[in-house]
Write an enzyme that holds these catalytic residues in place. Structure first.
Site, mmCIF file in Angstrom:
data_model
loop_
_atom_site.group_PDB
_atom_site.id
_atom_site.type_symbol
_atom_site.label_atom_id
_atom_site.label_comp_id
_atom_site.label_asym_id
_atom_site.label_seq_id
_atom_site.Cartn_x
_atom_site.Cartn_y
_atom_site.Cartn_z
ATOM 1 N N ASP A 1 0.875 -1.168 0.000
ATOM 2 C CA ASP A 1 0.000 0.000 0.000
ATOM 3 C C ASP A 1 0.915 1.221 0.000
ATOM 4 O O ASP A 1 1.952 1.227 0.674
ATOM 5 C CB ASP A 1 -0.883 0.000 1.247
ATOM 6 C CG ASP A 1 -1.843 1.172 1.253
ATOM 7 O OD1 ASP A 1 -2.634 1.283 0.311
ATOM 8 O OD2 ASP A 1 -1.767 1.972 2.197
ATOM 9 N N ASP B 1 -6.557 -1.844 5.160
ATOM 10 C CA ASP B 1 -6.198 -2.862 4.175
ATOM 11 C C ASP B 1 -6.598 -4.264 4.615
ATOM 12 O O ASP B 1 -6.148 -5.247 4.027
ATOM 13 C CB ASP B 1 -4.675 -2.835 3.937
ATOM 14 C CG ASP B 1 -4.183 -1.456 3.557
ATOM 15 O OD1 ASP B 1 -4.786 -0.849 2.680
ATOM 16 O OD2 ASP B 1 -3.199 -0.992 4.162
ATOM 17 N N GLY C 1 -4.940 4.766 -3.769
ATOM 18 C CA GLY C 1 -6.158 5.448 -4.192
ATOM 19 C C GLY C 1 -5.854 6.744 -4.916
ATOM 20 O O GLY C 1 -6.770 7.418 -5.411
ATOM 21 N N THR D 1 0.450 4.839 0.720
ATOM 22 C CA THR D 1 0.462 5.889 1.734
ATOM 23 C C THR D 1 0.816 5.340 3.115
ATOM 24 O O THR D 1 0.146 4.438 3.624
ATOM 25 C CB THR D 1 -0.895 6.599 1.791
ATOM 26 O OG1 THR D 1 -1.223 7.078 0.484
ATOM 27 C CG2 THR D 1 -0.856 7.757 2.771
#
Length: 742
Positions: A433, A635, A585, A435
């Site tokens: 992921d 997540d 995102g 961020t």
């Protein structure tokens, strides 16, 4: 359904070659979901439905099977930590067995010496004579003591095993020693034949020596978890008014004020309310450098205070503590079994049966078919029984698992189950992921574009002087950039925020407008068609313009800063042959910029939280084994979907249910270390299994007399020594994992 989990401590030693049969017997009970017996950690882990079966009934069944247990449900770690401070070595079953075998070995050795001197075979070999009336009865008496005193632990365990319907090494040893002893008793009192006393005596001595060394080696592999439990000090200094009192750590309550002097361990998780010091957190987080602690900072129980005195306000006790959660996770991992261990457990059981059958066939062949003497045939049969080593097979996996999970914990990698270790070795792709994982999760200045006559330092410090008055994340990122460069900020006056566009103020006599393109258009300042600005836009960066006295003087580009550690991690993963992917995102432009900087193979951009698990499935449908690395909260679905779910940056909150592996630090390089640990662990498991299997495949036929035509015959005592050495080799090989470079 009330599903409960409990870890029980074994009251007595359980051999490593029989857990699978015992587990099968217990798991057959209605309401029992999982049973894991760990012969290295001396524990039984149960998952059961308390509405159907009670814990007391399960303890009763285990006791009937020879596994008497004690222990407490769920919250065991803190109680275990307290217990460790007062725990005598006598409650450690491997230590008890080590002491018992050592004591019995010296007694048996002292009696074996005169047995050897009085043995007619030994006298014939060395050409001397030592006989007197009744010496055969003295031989019988000494051999009887050796047989029953020296072999008693094996007889006791064999009785337990047979009651449980299990054949293990103790059964093999008991049959071998009893056969030799009873044959010798017959030759003494009932028929004429060469006795077996000296062979039995030396066999028992060597068996005791071998098992003494085995217990010592195995105990060394189980010590890491005990070291974790000893991190909490037994006493603490509580501040009450103007005085300081020393109390047991177990008496500490939330809200207590504790004094931690230089060089002392922090007793409980809390927050610093007075003082400043550096604290060594390596034993909890794996961070090698001491961490500076000042007023307001959190401290973790079990860490070591440095040069300063601290007063801390206790915020967590008992099972809430980070260390207690870590211990519970390590115990959970050690209680789990990778699939290969189930196979090894069953192989150890069948090896025992094979050894008994081969020993019987060996005696029948040499005595009836080859017409050899009964002594010769019995010698080979006994050697077959003692040389077979189900212990090596039974210990091949659990000793490695125990060391691996503890080694991971010491380096801030908490592995929840052994299957994750096995899977991590086979990974094809790793998804991060973006961020907060590959990036810092905070805006920072990445580029400074000069468009006037100000230099870079002047532009940054004047813009920061305006933005320090704002709470916006963009503004804070600019201020941090100035502070990191140690720039002295001038005073800004007449500050005024322009909603949705920026801010204005007067700095060092200049009227500054700081904001986006819309603000520049509002005040009539044209933004030039500069290729540098266009490139920043294509990278998806946020551009902040600065205008002074009616003219554009520069621009600052900001983005979520990429961690330096991420570059190292991605480079190392690719060198391992893994594909590295990123989920975010953010827009495609932002994702492409980060991917280009890090050299990523796959990019998933503009992914909504609910779509993350689908992206993991997309790679899995391509036949890839996938790991997902995220924060464990947002997540969670993707972590569960992945073959290995890794929660990163958990800090002191390590109880992340969605992840199989929890990384304490927010450092992507720990993913690399995890895979290295996994590969080293599986390598040791493979080495141990290959050794244990190859040893038995070669040793049993040799002991049965396969090499007799060439004059090579293994005696029982040599067989016993080789058997013990094979187990020690497995344990020592596992201990070498501690030297693995992560």
């Amino acid at each position: 359904m009330q599903k409960r989990s409990v870890t029980l401590a074994l009251k007595e030693y359980v051999g490593p070659d029989c857990p699978c049969r015992l587990e099968d017997r217990v798991q057959a009970l209605h309401g029992v979901h999982e049973v894991h017996i760990n012969p290295v950690a001396d524990t039984v882990h149960l998952v059961y439905d308390s509405d159907i079966v009670s814990l007391e009934h399960l303890k009763h069944v285990l006791a009937q099977l020879g596994c008497s247990c004690e222990g407490e449900e769920e919250g065991t770690a803190h109680a275990h930590m307290e217990h460790e401070h007062d725990k005598a070595e006598g409650h450690d079953h491997h230590a008890m067995m080590e002491q018992d075998f050592r004591r019995r070995f010296w007694v048996v050795l002292a009696l074996t010496t005169p047995v050897l001197l009085l043995s007619p075979t030994i006298q014939q070999w060395f050409g001397f004579s030592l006989t007197f009336p009744g010496y055969r009865y003295l031989l019988f008496a000494m051999a009887t003591v050796i047989t029953f005193y020296g072999t008693w632990p094996f007889y006791k365990n064999a009785r337990k095993a047979l009651r449980s319907g299990v054949l293990d090494m103790s059964v093999l040893v008991s049959i071998a020693v009893s056969a030799g002893y009873l044959f010798s008793v017959g030759s003494t009192f009932f028929f004429t034949a060469v006795d077996f006393y000296w062979e039995v005596s030396t066999l028992v001595a060597v068996l005791l020596l071998g098992h003494w060394l085995e217990m010592r080696a195995v105990r060394g592999t189980a010590g890491a978890l005990k070291e974790l439990t000893k991190l909490i000090p037994p006493t603490a200094n509580r501040v009450v008014g103007d005085r300081v009192e020393e109390i047991p750590t177990s008496d500490i309550q939330k809200g207590d004020l504790l004094l931690v002097r230089p060089g002392e361990k922090v007793p409980m998780d809390g927050r610093v309310v007075e003082g400043q010091s550096s604290v060594n957190e390596a034993m909890i987080t794996g961070e090698s450098n001491p961490v500076t602690k000042k007023v307001g900072d959190e401290v973790i129980g079990g860490t070591l205070n440095g040069e300063g005195a601290l007063r801390i306000h206790v915020e967590k006790t008992g099972e809430e503590m980070a260390l207690a959660q870590i211990i519970n996770l390590v115990k959970e991992a050690q209680a789990s079994k990778p699939p290969v261990q189930r196979l090894a457990d069953r192989a150890a059981h069948w090896l025992t049966i094979i050894a008994v059958v081969v020993a019987l066939l060996t005696f029948l062949f040499w005595f009836f078919v080859s017409a050899q003497s009964a002594v010769f045939a019995l010698t080979l049969a006994v050697t077959v029984l003692v040389i077979a080593c189900p212990h090596a097979l039974g210990l091949a996996i659990p000793v490695v698992t125990t060391i691996s999970t503890s080694l991971g914990a010491r380096n801030g990698m908490l592995i929840r189950n052994a299957e994750a270790t096995e899977t991590a070795r086979r990974l094809d792709a790793v998804i991060f992921d973006k961020t907060g994982t590959l990036t810092k999760g905070e805006f920072g200045v990445t580029d400074v574009v000069l468009l006037g006559d100000w230099d870079e330092e002047t532009l940054l410090r004047r813009v920061a002087a305006v933005e320090i008055n704002s709470e916006h994340t963009i503004a804070q990122g600019i201020v941090r950039a100035a502070q990191e460069r140690e720039l002295s900020l001038p005073q800004a006056t007449d500050f005024e925020a322009v909603p949705g566009k920026g801010a204005k103020a007067t700095v060092e006599g200049s009227h500054l407008f700081i904001g986006n393109r819309a603000l520049m258009e509002q005040i009539g300042v044209a933004v030039p068609d500069d290729p540098r600005l266009a490139a920043l836009g294509r990278q998806g960066k946020t551009v902040v313009y600065a205008a002074a006295d009616g003219g554009l003087v520069g621009a600052l580009a900001l983005a979520d800063l990429i961690r330096d550690e991420s570059r190292e991690a991605v480079r190392a993963l690719k060198q391992m042959g893994l594909e590295v992917a990123m989920l975010t995102g953010d827009s495609q432009a932002v994702a492409d910029y980060v991917a280009a900087d890090l050299g990523l193979d796959i990019v998933f951009a503009e992914v909504r939280p609910g779509q993350k698990a689908d992206k993991v499935k997309e790679l899995q449908r391509q036949g890839k084994v996938v790991a997902m690395i995220g924060d464990g909260i947002n997540d969670a679905p993707a972590l569960v979907q992945a073959d290995v779910g890794i929660a990163i940056g958990a800090g002191t909150d390590v109880a992340v249910e969605s992840a199989q592996v929890v990384l304490v630090k927010n450092d992507p390089r720990d993913v690399v270390r995890l895979i290295r640990l996994s590969r080293a662990t599986m390598s040791k498991m493979t080495q141990n299994l290959v050794w244990a299997t190859a040893y038995n495949v070669v040793a049993i036929p040799m002991a049965a007399g396969l090499l007799q035509p060439w004059g090579i015959v293994l005696r029982p005592e040599w067989g016993a020594l080789i058997m013990s050495a094979s187990t020690v080799i497995v344990a020592v090989n596992a201990l070498l994992l501690r030297r693995a470079s992560l």
